[in-house]
Design an enzyme around this catalytic site. Structure first.
Site, short mmCIF file in Angstrom:
data_model
loop_
_atom_site.label_atom_id
_atom_site.label_comp_id
_atom_site.label_asym_id
_atom_site.label_seq_id
_atom_site.Cartn_x
_atom_site.Cartn_y
_atom_site.Cartn_z
CB CYS A 16 50.45 37.05 33.93
SG CYS A 16 50.14 38.84 33.85
CG ASP A 49 40.99 36.58 32.26
OD1 ASP A 49 40.96 35.42 32.70
OD2 ASP A 49 41.51 37.53 32.89
#
Length: 223
Positions: free
Chosen positions: A9, A132
């Site tokens: 990412c 996360d």
């Protein structure tokens, strides 16, 4: 390549997209959030997306984006998935999926047991959830802070949709994270950078190799 899928990412340069694909990752993430050092403009994201080879899923990361921004991005950037990384409600996830017809991944920050019910709530409406590390109070960024959480909190747990593990992962610790959580998808950003916003091809390759080694060491069921 291992059956554990990897998302790199926060890509900002065409060469990083190429390195991501060559290393064997499944997803390439582009950040549309001006406060992030990994932020890209719509025109930059279009160039990056067009660099991606067939088979590399292109994911747009957004934070509390309104329809106007989503419209602008999706009119120009050929994305395969939207990642919602803000305070989007369950209803907003449903709305975005219906409006744009793209798979939606919802990020949920975890710091304690109290954060786990949200994973179930979003797991019922999203196509995927990103588990996360919860951003510290007052943090400028909702993710990409290089922080991990206590992986024991989610060990052995499953949700109604596929999920991806993120938060402080690096080539050095991703194997342990996979072993502890049983993750079949992992996401990395700062853990493969030479400096914020600049990916390092050697670190990307090392991360994918560590994931492959971990997949061989544990029994990973097929999706």
């Amino acid at each position: 390549m291992s059956e554990i899928r990897v998302k790199i990412c926060g890509l900002t340069r065409p060469e990083d997209v190429v390195a991501t694909a060559e290393a064997g990752a499944s997803y390439a993430g582009f950040v549309f959030f001006p406060k992030s050092p990994r932020h890209v403009s719509v025109s930059q994201a279009r160039e990056l997306a067009l660099t991606a080879p067939v088979g590399l899923a292109k994911v747009g990361l957004l934070v509390n984006a309104d329809d106007a921004l989503l419209d602008e991005i999706l009119e120009q950037v050929p994305l395969d998935m939207l990642q919602l990384h803000g305070r989007e409600s369950v209803d907003r996830v449903v709305e975005i999926r219906a409006r744009y017809g793209l798979p939606v991944m919802k990020a949920v920050g975890v710091a304690s047991e109290a954060d786990l019910p949200a994973l179930l709530d979003y797991g019922k409406v999203a196509d995927q959830i990103l588990v996360d590390a919860k951003a510290p109070e007052g943090a400028a960024l909702p993710g990409g802070n290089g922080l991990a959480f206590d992986w024991r909190l989610i060990a052995g747990r499953r949700w109604p949709c596929p999920w991806m593990l993120a938060g402080g992962l690096t080539p050095a610790n991703v194997g342990q994270a996979i072993a502890m959580t049983g993750a079949r998808q992992v996401d990395v950003s700062s853990g493969v950078e030479s400096k914020p916003g600049v990916k390092d091809a050697a670190r990307i390759s090392a991360f994918l190799q560590a994931v492959s080694d971990a997949a061989e060491a544990v029994s990973v069921p097929r999706l």
